[in-house]
Design a protein around this motif. Structure first.
Motif, PDB file in Angstrom:
ATOM      1  N   ALA A  68       0.829  -1.209   0.000  1.00 28.03           N
ATOM      2  CA  ALA A  68       0.000   0.000   0.000  1.00 28.03           C
ATOM      3  C   ALA A  68       0.863   1.258   0.000  1.00 28.03           C
ATOM      4  CB  ALA A  68      -0.936  -0.001   1.205  1.00 28.03           C
ATOM      5  N   ALA A  72       1.068   4.043  -2.948  1.00 29.80           N
ATOM      6  CA  ALA A  72       0.818   5.457  -2.649  1.00 29.80           C
ATOM      7  C   ALA A  72       1.949   6.335  -3.191  1.00 29.80           C
ATOM      8  CB  ALA A  72       0.656   5.659  -1.152  1.00 29.80           C
ATOM      9  N   ALA A  76       1.502   8.925  -6.344  1.00 31.79           N
ATOM     10  CA  ALA A  76       1.793  10.337  -6.057  1.00 31.79           C
ATOM     11  C   ALA A  76       2.920  10.795  -6.980  1.00 31.79           C
ATOM     12  CB  ALA A  76       2.173  10.523  -4.596  1.00 31.79           C
ATOM     13  N   TRP A  79       2.375  11.986 -10.738  1.00 32.41           N
ATOM     14  CA  TRP A  79       1.980  13.368 -11.061  1.00 32.41           C
ATOM     15  C   TRP A  79       3.219  14.234 -11.255  1.00 32.41           C
ATOM     16  CZ3 TRP A  79      -2.802  14.367 -12.519  1.00 32.41           C
ATOM     17  CH2 TRP A  79      -3.814  13.511 -12.089  1.00 32.41           C
ATOM     18  N   MET A 154      -2.292   0.124 -17.279  1.00 32.88           N
ATOM     19  CA  MET A 154      -2.456  -0.753 -16.111  1.00 32.88           C
ATOM     20  C   MET A 154      -3.351  -0.110 -15.062  1.00 32.88           C
ATOM     21  SD  MET A 154       1.490  -1.749 -15.699  1.00 32.88           S
ATOM     22  CE  MET A 154       1.331  -2.651 -14.160  1.00 32.88           C
ATOM     23  N   TRP A 155      -3.281   1.219 -14.983  1.00 30.49           N
ATOM     24  CA  TRP A 155      -4.065   1.942 -13.981  1.00 30.49           C
ATOM     25  C   TRP A 155      -5.540   1.939 -14.352  1.00 30.49           C
ATOM     26  CZ3 TRP A 155      -5.055   7.793 -13.557  1.00 30.49           C
ATOM     27  CH2 TRP A 155      -5.460   8.135 -12.261  1.00 30.49           C
ATOM     28  N   LYS A 156      -5.851   2.100 -15.645  1.00 31.65           N
ATOM     29  CA  LYS A 156      -7.237   2.247 -16.099  1.00 31.65           C
ATOM     30  C   LYS A 156      -7.514   1.433 -17.356  1.00 31.65           C
ATOM     31  CE  LYS A 156      -8.898   5.099 -13.103  1.00 31.65           C
ATOM     32  NZ  LYS A 156      -8.627   4.056 -12.108  1.00 31.65           N
ATOM     33  N   PRO A 157      -7.410   0.098 -17.256  1.00 33.85           N
ATOM     34  CA  PRO A 157      -7.606  -0.710 -18.470  1.00 33.85           C
ATOM     35  C   PRO A 157      -9.033  -0.629 -19.034  1.00 33.85           C
ATOM     36  CG  PRO A 157      -7.411  -2.096 -16.527  1.00 33.85           C
ATOM     37  CD  PRO A 157      -7.071  -0.709 -16.095  1.00 33.85           C
ATOM     38  N   VAL A 158     -10.007  -0.293 -18.172  1.00 33.87           N
ATOM     39  CA  VAL A 158     -11.388  -0.173 -18.672  1.00 33.87           C
ATOM     40  C   VAL A 158     -11.620   1.234 -19.236  1.00 33.87           C
ATOM     41  CG1 VAL A 158     -13.830  -0.284 -18.084  1.00 33.87           C
ATOM     42  CG2 VAL A 158     -12.232  -1.918 -17.058  1.00 33.87           C
ATOM     43  N   GLN A 159     -11.307   2.253 -18.447  1.00 34.45           N
ATOM     44  CA  GLN A 159     -11.576   3.625 -18.890  1.00 34.45           C
ATOM     45  C   GLN A 159     -10.727   3.991 -20.112  1.00 34.45           C
ATOM     46  OE1 GLN A 159     -14.190   4.840 -17.546  1.00 34.45           O
ATOM     47  NE2 GLN A 159     -14.197   3.228 -16.004  1.00 34.45           N
TER      48      GLN A 159
ATOM     49  N   LEU B  56       1.187  11.725   1.297  1.00 34.78           N
ATOM     50  CA  LEU B  56       0.795  10.548   0.520  1.00 34.78           C
ATOM     51  C   LEU B  56      -0.710  10.289   0.651  1.00 34.78           C
ATOM     52  CD1 LEU B  56       3.729   8.054   1.212  1.00 34.78           C
ATOM     53  CD2 LEU B  56       3.291   9.357  -0.871  1.00 34.78           C
ATOM     54  N   MET B  59      -2.509  12.856  -1.438  1.00 34.54           N
ATOM     55  CA  MET B  59      -2.435  12.523  -2.862  1.00 34.54           C
ATOM     56  C   MET B  59      -3.398  11.388  -3.214  1.00 34.54           C
ATOM     57  SD  MET B  59      -0.566  14.557  -4.505  1.00 34.54           S
ATOM     58  CE  MET B  59      -0.493  13.708  -6.084  1.00 34.54           C
ATOM     59  N   TRP B  62      -6.745  12.859  -3.528  1.00 34.75           N
ATOM     60  CA  TRP B  62      -6.783  13.572  -4.811  1.00 34.75           C
ATOM     61  C   TRP B  62      -6.993  12.568  -5.958  1.00 34.75           C
ATOM     62  CZ3 TRP B  62      -7.180  17.470  -8.073  1.00 34.75           C
ATOM     63  CH2 TRP B  62      -6.510  17.433  -9.305  1.00 34.75           C
ATOM     64  N   ASN B  63      -6.291  11.424  -5.874  1.00 32.12           N
ATOM     65  CA  ASN B  63      -6.445  10.396  -6.910  1.00 32.12           C
ATOM     66  C   ASN B  63      -7.854   9.797  -6.911  1.00 32.12           C
ATOM     67  OD1 ASN B  63      -3.975  10.488  -8.275  1.00 32.12           O
ATOM     68  ND2 ASN B  63      -2.960   9.262  -6.702  1.00 32.12           N
ATOM     69  N   VAL B  66      -9.777  12.295  -8.994  1.00 32.35           N
ATOM     70  CA  VAL B  66      -9.418  12.196 -10.410  1.00 32.35           C
ATOM     71  C   VAL B  66     -10.072  10.964 -11.035  1.00 32.35           C
ATOM     72  CG1 VAL B  66      -7.497  11.820 -12.020  1.00 32.35           C
ATOM     73  CG2 VAL B  66      -7.250  13.452 -10.139  1.00 32.35           C
ATOM     74  N   GLN B  67     -10.023   9.838 -10.298  1.00 30.64           N
ATOM     75  CA  GLN B  67     -10.591   8.599 -10.832  1.00 30.64           C
ATOM     76  C   GLN B  67     -12.110   8.685 -10.976  1.00 30.64           C
ATOM     77  OE1 GLN B  67      -8.499   4.790  -9.374  1.00 30.64           O
ATOM     78  NE2 GLN B  67      -8.127   6.270  -7.774  1.00 30.64           N
ATOM     79  N   ILE B  70     -12.689  10.551 -14.116  1.00 35.86           N
ATOM     80  CA  ILE B  70     -12.380   9.761 -15.318  1.00 35.86           C
ATOM     81  C   ILE B  70     -13.452   8.697 -15.570  1.00 35.86           C
ATOM     82  CG2 ILE B  70     -10.778   8.013 -16.213  1.00 35.86           C
ATOM     83  CD1 ILE B  70      -8.492   9.496 -14.852  1.00 35.86           C
ATOM     84  N   PHE B  71     -14.087   8.208 -14.479  1.00 40.18           N
ATOM     85  CA  PHE B  71     -15.029   7.085 -14.586  1.00 40.18           C
ATOM     86  C   PHE B  71     -16.189   7.413 -15.524  1.00 40.18           C
ATOM     87  CE2 PHE B  71     -18.811   4.761 -13.107  1.00 40.18           C
ATOM     88  CZ  PHE B  71     -18.346   3.466 -13.250  1.00 40.18           C
ATOM     89  N   ASP B  72     -16.359   6.590 -16.539  1.00 38.37           N
ATOM     90  CA  ASP B  72     -17.449   6.742 -17.495  1.00 38.37           C
ATOM     91  C   ASP B  72     -18.493   5.667 -17.196  1.00 38.37           C
ATOM     92  OD1 ASP B  72     -19.169   6.722 -19.623  1.00 38.37           O
ATOM     93  OD2 ASP B  72     -17.607   6.718 -21.170  1.00 38.37           O
ATOM     94  N   LYS B  75     -19.093   3.090 -19.912  1.00 33.98           N
ATOM     95  CA  LYS B  75     -17.982   2.317 -20.466  1.00 33.98           C
ATOM     96  C   LYS B  75     -17.965   0.913 -19.856  1.00 33.98           C
ATOM     97  CE  LYS B  75     -13.975   3.214 -22.785  1.00 33.98           C
ATOM     98  NZ  LYS B  75     -13.390   4.347 -23.482  1.00 33.98           N
ATOM     99  N   THR B 219     -15.186  -3.003 -12.891  1.00 33.32           N
ATOM    100  CA  THR B 219     -14.536  -1.704 -13.073  1.00 33.32           C
ATOM    101  C   THR B 219     -13.738  -1.292 -11.831  1.00 33.32           C
ATOM    102  OG1 THR B 219     -16.547  -0.599 -12.349  1.00 33.32           O
ATOM    103  CG2 THR B 219     -16.239  -0.832 -14.722  1.00 33.32           C
ATOM    104  N   TYR B 248      -4.591   1.537   1.313  1.00 36.33           N
ATOM    105  CA  TYR B 248      -4.856   1.274  -0.101  1.00 36.33           C
ATOM    106  C   TYR B 248      -5.822   2.336  -0.622  1.00 36.33           C
ATOM    107  CZ  TYR B 248      -2.393  -3.135   0.033  1.00 36.33           C
ATOM    108  OH  TYR B 248      -1.406  -4.074   0.137  1.00 36.33           O
ATOM    109  N   GLY B 253     -10.323   2.207  -9.100  1.00 35.12           N
ATOM    110  CA  GLY B 253     -11.088   1.835 -10.288  1.00 35.12           C
ATOM    111  C   GLY B 253     -10.181   1.352 -11.405  1.00 35.12           C
ATOM    112  N   SER B 254     -10.762   0.562 -12.315  1.00 34.71           N
ATOM    113  CA  SER B 254      -9.982   0.050 -13.444  1.00 34.71           C
ATOM    114  C   SER B 254     -10.230   0.886 -14.701  1.00 34.71           C
ATOM    115  CB  SER B 254     -10.355  -1.389 -13.738  1.00 34.71           C
ATOM    116  OG  SER B 254      -9.903  -2.201 -12.693  1.00 34.71           O
TER     117      SER B 254
END
Lengths: 222, 254
Positions: A68, A72, A76, A79, A154-159, B56, B59, B62-63, B66-67, B70-72, B75, B219, B248, B253-254
């Motif tokens: 984890a 992280a 981070a 970016w 790898m982070w967003k294989p669907v989106q 950390l 961040m 924040w992620n 962002v995710q 981005i999530f549609d 999709k 997803t 974690y 999301g994927s």
């Protein structure tokens, strides 16, 4: 014929004080060094959580302590790497730095003095990127771009499904990410070794100035 | 044994202070640049409360945002054929496989709480009576590995509508028989591939993959897909989860 003419306003000292690394390149270089350090060290820890190959990295060279923590750091650090990288690429394209220092290659000038060129193949600190440096720097820019896009997959294989299709799916992107990382690590090994071996290169990456005298041009008086 | 140590000429530490200080300074700088810096950083593992850990965590939040952006919702995750299914499907949990709970079906009740109007308990046969569908999708673990599995059940959105959940709420949370918990954002809960799962990979009597109820979310990363679900709740207060509370990333999301 005596060549000991009154020295022209010493070209050597003029060269030595010249800015060879623009401030913007120096700043983005060191931010990038930090970002790459974070990404590489945390990435090794993430890899260790589920190795693709019968190969694990020693925990001492990883970052984050556990999965984890490593994730992280990685998410981070991405970016820092991406924002700094985009700034560097824009600077390189807009100011012509890439064209002047990396791409433009003058065959006539290059072959005018083969001996000097051969020397410059390995010699750093001349105030110009030599041919080997140019090839390596162009290669490493593309390796980092490959790392960013395989990482995004790898982070967003669907989106980012079109990226995933391009790389052949999540698992394929993961392997590409791994090998691109090895390529980057190999570059760092060469890059850092040469920087340490050639006096003044690291210093000039901070000051921007050529610390040592450039190699004597041919026609130097006996 | 009892011999007196020979008398040494008196040497004071003071005489060597400048040299020692110089050596110490050199060592400090060297370590500061290499191992020291590295070990100081690798101490930041999201488990302490220092400045780097706080950064950390910030961040990571924040992620999350962002995710979510981005999530549609439209999709769809890629689907696979029966031939591509991973056999045997890997078991994974925060405990070893023999510790997986075995739930006696006839006694099972799914509890509902929070912003849900009809909080009546659900038996397995009640859930079976809802429209059923199957999907073959890729399960991606936060550790990096992936596996393709086949799951069957009810589209989660259909279930949430049936029980009168507040679909404008922010979160849907899950509590599980193995003391696991997790939570997801409402847009993901309403995604057409998010499934209240009753059929699992493996043989029909294989209970370790989450029998009797799992929520399958193609997803999201694997750890966001709760098994052995005993309670579902809808809330506007961030519920966190077993792994999420330890560091974690929540959205994952994927």
């Amino acid at each position: 014929m005596t060549t000991k003419a009154s020295p022209p306003p010493s070209s050597d000292t003029k060269q030595a004080g010249k800015i060879i690394h623009p401030l913007f390149v120096r700043i983005t270089h060191w931010i990038n060094a930090l970002a790459v350090f974070i990404m590489l060290m945390s990435g090794l820890k993430i890899y260790n959580a589920s190795p693709i190959y019968p190969l694990q990295f020693p925990p001492d060279i990883t970052l984050g302590g556990w999965l984890a923590g490593a994730l992280a750091w990685h998410f981070a650090g991405m970016w820092l790497l991406a924002i700094n990288g985009v700034a560097y690429l824009l600077y390189g394209i807009v100011t012509g730095h890439f064209w002047r220092s990396l791409i433009r290659f003058q065959p006539i000038a290059a072959y005018r003095n083969i001996r000097l060129e051969l020397k410059r193949l390995i010699l750093h600190g001349t105030g110009e990127y030599n041919p080997v440096q140019r090839v390596l720097y162009i290669a490493v820019i593309w390796i980092v771009i490959l790392l960013v896009f395989s990482g995004l997959t790898m982070w967003k294989p669907v989106q980012f499904s079109s990226l995933a299709n391009f790389f052949g799916g999540y698992d394929q992107a993961r392997k590409i990410h791994f090998f691109a990382m090895l390529g980057l690590a190999f570059f760092i090994l060469i890059h850092v070794s040469i920087s340490l071996a050639v006096k003044g290169t690291i210093e000039s990456m901070f000051t921007g100035r050529l610390a040592q005298k450039p190699p004597k041009k041919n026609g130097a008086p006996k | 044994m009892s011999a007196q140590p020979p008398v040494k000429p008196k040497i004071s530490l003071k005489d060597f202070r400048p040299q020692i200080e110089r050596i110490e300074r050199r060592l400090f700088l060297k370590q500061g640049l290499s191992l020291g810096a590295l070990s100081m950083l690798s101490g930041c593992t999201l488990k302490d409360d220092d400045a780097v850990d706080k950064l950390l965590w910030a961040m990571s939040r924040w992620n999350d945002r962002v995710q979510a952006a981005i999530f549609d919702p439209a999709k769809l995750a890629r689907t696979y054929t029966e031939a591509e299914v991973t056999e045997p499907f890997p078991f994974n949990a925060y405990y070893e496989e023999p510790m997986a709970p075995v739930i006696y079906g006839p006694d099972y009740r799914l509890e509902l709480s929070g912003l849900i109007s009809d909080k009546r308990q659900w038996r397995i046969e009640d859930l079976r009576a809802l429209p059923q569908t199957t999907q073959i999708t890729q399960h991606i673990c936060v550790e990096g590995w992936s596996a393709i599995g086949k799951w069957g059940g009810t589209v989660f959105k259909t279930f949430l509508e049936r029980v009168g959940a507040d679909l404008t709420a922010k979160y849907v949370g899950f509590k599980c028989a193995d003391k696991y918990s997790t939570s997801i954002d409402m847009p993901t809960a309403l995604h057409p591939q998010t499934l209240l799962t009753l059929d699992f990979p493996g043989k029909p009597d294989d209970t370790k993959y989450g029998y009797p109820v799992k929520v399958r979310i193609p997803t999201k990363l694997g750890f966001k897909n709760p098994k052995f679900v005993t309670e579902i709740f809808v809330t506007n207060d961030y519920p966190g989860g077993y792994w999420e509370n330890q560091g974690y990333n929540w959205f994952s999301g994927s």
